[in-house]
Design a protein around this motif. Structure first.
Motif, PDB file in Angstrom:
ATOM      1  N   ALA A 154       0.832  -1.204   0.000  1.00 29.22           N
ATOM      2  CA  ALA A 154       0.000   0.000   0.000  1.00 29.22           C
ATOM      3  C   ALA A 154       0.867   1.254   0.000  1.00 29.22           C
ATOM      4  CB  ALA A 154      -0.931  -0.010   1.213  1.00 29.22           C
ATOM      5  N   TYR A 155       1.998   1.194   0.694  1.00 27.16           N
ATOM      6  CA  TYR A 155       2.930   2.325   0.725  1.00 27.16           C
ATOM      7  C   TYR A 155       3.488   2.606  -0.670  1.00 27.16           C
ATOM      8  CZ  TYR A 155       7.180   4.961   1.892  1.00 27.16           C
ATOM      9  OH  TYR A 155       8.180   5.906   1.946  1.00 27.16           O
ATOM     10  N   SER A 156       3.912   1.551  -1.362  1.00 20.41           N
ATOM     11  CA  SER A 156       4.468   1.728  -2.705  1.00 20.41           C
ATOM     12  C   SER A 156       3.430   2.268  -3.666  1.00 20.41           C
ATOM     13  CB  SER A 156       5.021   0.386  -3.222  1.00 20.41           C
ATOM     14  OG  SER A 156       6.104  -0.046  -2.447  1.00 20.41           O
ATOM     15  N   ARG A 157       2.165   1.906  -3.434  1.00 19.73           N
ATOM     16  CA  ARG A 157       1.094   2.316  -4.330  1.00 19.73           C
ATOM     17  C   ARG A 157       0.677   3.762  -4.114  1.00 19.73           C
ATOM     18  NH1 ARG A 157      -1.000   1.409  -9.277  1.00 19.73           N
ATOM     19  NH2 ARG A 157      -3.234   1.928  -9.345  1.00 19.73           N
ATOM     20  N   TRP A 158       0.414   4.167  -2.846  1.00 21.23           N
ATOM     21  CA  TRP A 158      -0.068   5.539  -2.639  1.00 21.23           C
ATOM     22  C   TRP A 158       0.225   6.138  -1.276  1.00 21.23           C
ATOM     23  CZ3 TRP A 158      -4.120   6.315   0.961  1.00 21.23           C
ATOM     24  CH2 TRP A 158      -4.758   5.164   1.407  1.00 21.23           C
ATOM     25  N   LEU A 159       0.447   5.348  -0.239  1.00 22.88           N
ATOM     26  CA  LEU A 159       0.648   5.918   1.093  1.00 22.88           C
ATOM     27  C   LEU A 159       1.913   6.770   1.178  1.00 22.88           C
ATOM     28  CD1 LEU A 159      -0.393   2.985   3.466  1.00 22.88           C
ATOM     29  CD2 LEU A 159      -1.701   5.031   2.853  1.00 22.88           C
ATOM     30  N   LYS A 160       2.932   6.461   0.372  1.00 17.69           N
ATOM     31  CA  LYS A 160       4.171   7.233   0.426  1.00 17.69           C
ATOM     32  C   LYS A 160       3.996   8.652  -0.102  1.00 17.69           C
ATOM     33  CE  LYS A 160       5.746   5.353  -3.973  1.00 17.69           C
ATOM     34  NZ  LYS A 160       6.737   4.473  -4.604  1.00 17.69           N
ATOM     35  N   HIS A 161       2.887   8.906  -0.776  1.00 20.18           N
ATOM     36  CA  HIS A 161       2.633  10.239  -1.308  1.00 20.18           C
ATOM     37  C   HIS A 161       1.840  11.109  -0.346  1.00 20.18           C
ATOM     38  CE1 HIS A 161       4.352   8.787  -4.964  1.00 20.18           C
ATOM     39  NE2 HIS A 161       3.341   8.001  -5.267  1.00 20.18           N
ATOM     40  N   VAL A 162       1.474  10.570   0.822  1.00 22.65           N
ATOM     41  CA  VAL A 162       0.678  11.319   1.796  1.00 22.65           C
ATOM     42  C   VAL A 162       1.607  11.809   2.905  1.00 22.65           C
ATOM     43  CG1 VAL A 162      -1.308  11.273   3.337  1.00 22.65           C
ATOM     44  CG2 VAL A 162      -1.284   9.832   1.282  1.00 22.65           C
ATOM     45  N   PRO A 163       1.802  13.128   3.034  1.00 22.06           N
ATOM     46  CA  PRO A 163       2.706  13.639   4.061  1.00 22.06           C
ATOM     47  C   PRO A 163       2.305  13.187   5.464  1.00 22.06           C
ATOM     48  CG  PRO A 163       2.110  15.377   2.525  1.00 22.06           C
ATOM     49  CD  PRO A 163       1.222  14.201   2.206  1.00 22.06           C
ATOM     50  N   LEU A 164       3.285  12.938   6.296  1.00 21.17           N
ATOM     51  CA  LEU A 164       3.161  12.442   7.666  1.00 21.17           C
ATOM     52  C   LEU A 164       2.755  10.969   7.704  1.00 21.17           C
ATOM     53  CD1 LEU A 164       1.500  15.468   9.540  1.00 21.17           C
ATOM     54  CD2 LEU A 164       3.921  14.832   9.458  1.00 21.17           C
ATOM     55  N   ALA A 219      10.950  17.279  -6.127  1.00 18.72           N
ATOM     56  CA  ALA A 219      10.562  16.676  -7.404  1.00 18.72           C
ATOM     57  C   ALA A 219      10.557  15.159  -7.343  1.00 18.72           C
ATOM     58  CB  ALA A 219      11.501  17.149  -8.518  1.00 18.72           C
ATOM     59  N   HIS A 220      11.491  14.556  -6.592  1.00 11.28           N
ATOM     60  CA  HIS A 220      11.625  13.096  -6.580  1.00 11.28           C
ATOM     61  C   HIS A 220      10.703  12.433  -5.567  1.00 11.28           C
ATOM     62  CE1 HIS A 220      13.986  14.104  -3.071  1.00 11.28           C
ATOM     63  NE2 HIS A 220      13.997  12.829  -2.730  1.00 11.28           N
ATOM     64  N   ARG A 221      10.102  13.215  -4.651  1.00 14.94           N
ATOM     65  CA  ARG A 221       9.219  12.643  -3.633  1.00 14.94           C
ATOM     66  C   ARG A 221       8.071  13.621  -3.395  1.00 14.94           C
ATOM     67  NH1 ARG A 221      10.008   8.587   0.127  1.00 14.94           N
ATOM     68  NH2 ARG A 221      12.266   8.588  -0.105  1.00 14.94           N
ATOM     69  N   PRO A 222       6.911  13.404  -4.024  1.00 12.04           N
ATOM     70  CA  PRO A 222       5.796  14.348  -3.911  1.00 12.04           C
ATOM     71  C   PRO A 222       5.361  14.637  -2.477  1.00 12.04           C
ATOM     72  CG  PRO A 222       5.394  12.792  -5.683  1.00 12.04           C
ATOM     73  CD  PRO A 222       6.620  12.320  -4.974  1.00 12.04           C
ATOM     74  N   ALA A 223       5.499  13.680  -1.568  1.00 14.89           N
ATOM     75  CA  ALA A 223       5.082  13.885  -0.184  1.00 14.89           C
ATOM     76  C   ALA A 223       5.853  15.021   0.481  1.00 14.89           C
ATOM     77  CB  ALA A 223       5.252  12.604   0.627  1.00 14.89           C
ATOM     78  N   LEU A 224       7.055  15.320  -0.009  1.00 15.87           N
ATOM     79  CA  LEU A 224       7.860  16.374   0.591  1.00 15.87           C
ATOM     80  C   LEU A 224       7.224  17.752   0.417  1.00 15.87           C
ATOM     81  CD1 LEU A 224      11.493  15.266  -0.380  1.00 15.87           C
ATOM     82  CD2 LEU A 224      10.415  15.182   1.873  1.00 15.87           C
ATOM     83  N   ARG A 225       6.282  17.876  -0.514  1.00 15.18           N
ATOM     84  CA  ARG A 225       5.592  19.163  -0.677  1.00 15.18           C
ATOM     85  C   ARG A 225       4.731  19.492   0.526  1.00 15.18           C
ATOM     86  NH1 ARG A 225       3.949  16.945  -6.496  1.00 15.18           N
ATOM     87  NH2 ARG A 225       5.955  17.257  -7.565  1.00 15.18           N
ATOM     88  N   GLY A 226       4.421  18.475   1.337  1.00 12.57           N
ATOM     89  CA  GLY A 226       3.645  18.703   2.547  1.00 12.57           C
ATOM     90  C   GLY A 226       4.500  18.968   3.772  1.00 12.57           C
ATOM     91  N   TYR A 227       5.808  19.100   3.587  1.00 14.97           N
ATOM     92  CA  TYR A 227       6.726  19.363   4.693  1.00 14.97           C
ATOM     93  C   TYR A 227       7.461  20.681   4.455  1.00 14.97           C
ATOM     94  CZ  TYR A 227       6.305  14.348   5.820  1.00 14.97           C
ATOM     95  OH  TYR A 227       5.827  13.104   6.135  1.00 14.97           O
ATOM     96  N   ASN A 228       7.988  21.215   5.535  1.00 15.70           N
ATOM     97  CA  ASN A 228       9.040  22.222   5.451  1.00 15.70           C
ATOM     98  C   ASN A 228      10.024  21.933   6.579  1.00 15.70           C
ATOM     99  OD1 ASN A 228       7.937  23.312   7.832  1.00 15.70           O
ATOM    100  ND2 ASN A 228       6.773  24.853   6.709  1.00 15.70           N
ATOM    101  N   VAL A 229      11.124  22.657   6.594  1.00 16.78           N
ATOM    102  CA  VAL A 229      12.175  22.376   7.570  1.00 16.78           C
ATOM    103  C   VAL A 229      11.671  22.554   8.993  1.00 16.78           C
ATOM    104  CG1 VAL A 229      14.439  23.128   8.408  1.00 16.78           C
ATOM    105  CG2 VAL A 229      14.033  22.920   5.952  1.00 16.78           C
TER     106      VAL A 229
END
Length: 323
Positions: A154-164, A219-229
């Motif tokens: 499930a992670y490989s399919r879509w969960l890895k794209h959800v921040p947190l 760009a290489h990990r869409p979930a990172l758009r939901g994070y900042n430092v």
């Protein structure tokens, strides 16, 4: 024609002859490269997670007879097969995104050295080996292994794209390793110990996400758009606090150390805190953390600290079991 005449007319005395590489040698080299790429896809370096985490259930005071040793070793083997299969499937799914990363673009699938179809066959072979090992091994509950595989698919399919959620899922994989260790050893389950493992892993994963965000962008990990430092720094701080507290609470309440339940937490606290602080220093100051396993295994101070902490806990367990 004499040598003088050859030299006068500019004709070289000896003409270098290009010797073609033998087809057999070329085939051997190509086969060696393919095998090397298949090993890289399996991520054997990451097997360290299974070797270190699954036997941690021994801290519950389980009886280490021959059967427990066999079941624990077999649990490590099947989790190594499962994690390698998951890595291959994840690399197939991420091959386009990996090409946008300065380092990941050199992975076998992203670079094109291994085709997606060939990688699928490889993943299928690992899945077959996993099933054979699971059924042929000693009798024990394997539901943590099954949950790990399902969760990571499930992670490989879509969960890895959800921040947190991505951080929580990866941490849960380590928790399932610990639960498989409990299933193998038959030790008493400790909720505080499981929380310590989960939150400790969140520290490692949040550090990795922070490194990726600051060095390679989103760009290489869409979930990172939901994070900042700032958010990742908060996740690091909260997770680190919970990891140390839950570990000390485990030593105080759940660890089978008898009369040492007051002394051992006091001795372990500075070592646990130093380990967390050292890792945070690696991420925040030295800008490491791209690969938590390599970060941990290459830091001599962290290794020494972990050995001292492990020796303290192991000594307490031995003293209690012999009393």
């Amino acid at each position: 024609m004499t040598t003088e005449a050859v030299a006068a007319e500019g004709i070289p005395d000896k003409v270098p002859v290009e010797v073609p590489i033998e087809p057999a040698r070329r085939g051997t080299r190509r086969l060696a490269r393919i095998w090397a790429d298949l090993v890289t896809l399996a991520r054997p370096v990451q097997w360290t997670k299974n070797v270190l985490v699954i036997p941690l259930a021994a801290a519950s005071g389980a009886s280490w007879d021959a059967g427990a040793l066999l079941r624990t070793g077999w649990a490590v083997i099947v989790f190594c097969l499962a994690s390698s299969m998951v890595y291959v499937i994840n690399d197939i799914a991420d091959r386009d995104l990996d090409r946008a990363h300065p380092a990941k673009r050199m992975r076998p699938i992203a670079s094109g050295r291994i085709s997606a179809s060939g990688a699928r066959i490889y993943a299928g072979a690992l899945a077959l080996l996993l099933c054979m090992a699971a059924f042929a091994g000693p009798t024990m509950h394997l539901w943590p292994l099954a949950a790990y595989v399902a969760l990571n698919l499930a992670y490989s399919r879509w969960l890895k794209h959800v921040p947190l959620v991505d951080i929580c899922v990866v941490s849960a994989g380590f928790g399932l390793r610990v639960l498989q260790g409990y299933a193998a050893t038959g030790g008493d389950f400790s909720g505080w110990f499981l929380v310590a493992v989960l939150t400790g892993c969140m520290v490692l994963i949040a550090g990795k996400r922070r490194h990726e965000l600051t060095t390679a962008g989103t760009a290489h990990r869409p979930a990172l758009r939901g994070y900042n430092v700032a958010l990742l720094d908060q996740v690091l701080a909260v997770s680190a606090i919970l990891a140390v507290l839950s570990f000390l609470l485990y030593l105080r309440h759940d660890a089978p150390i008898g009369d040492l339940h007051n002394l051992l937490p006091a001795l372990a606290a500075p070592l646990a805190l130093f380990g967390v602080f050292r890792y945070l220093q690696s991420v925040l100051v030295r800008r490491r953390g791209a690969d938590p396993v390599r970060t941990l295994m290459r830091d001599r101070l962290l290794i020494a600290d972990a050995l001292l902490l492990g020796a303290a806990v192991l000594t307490a367990l031995i003293v209690e079991s012999s009393s």
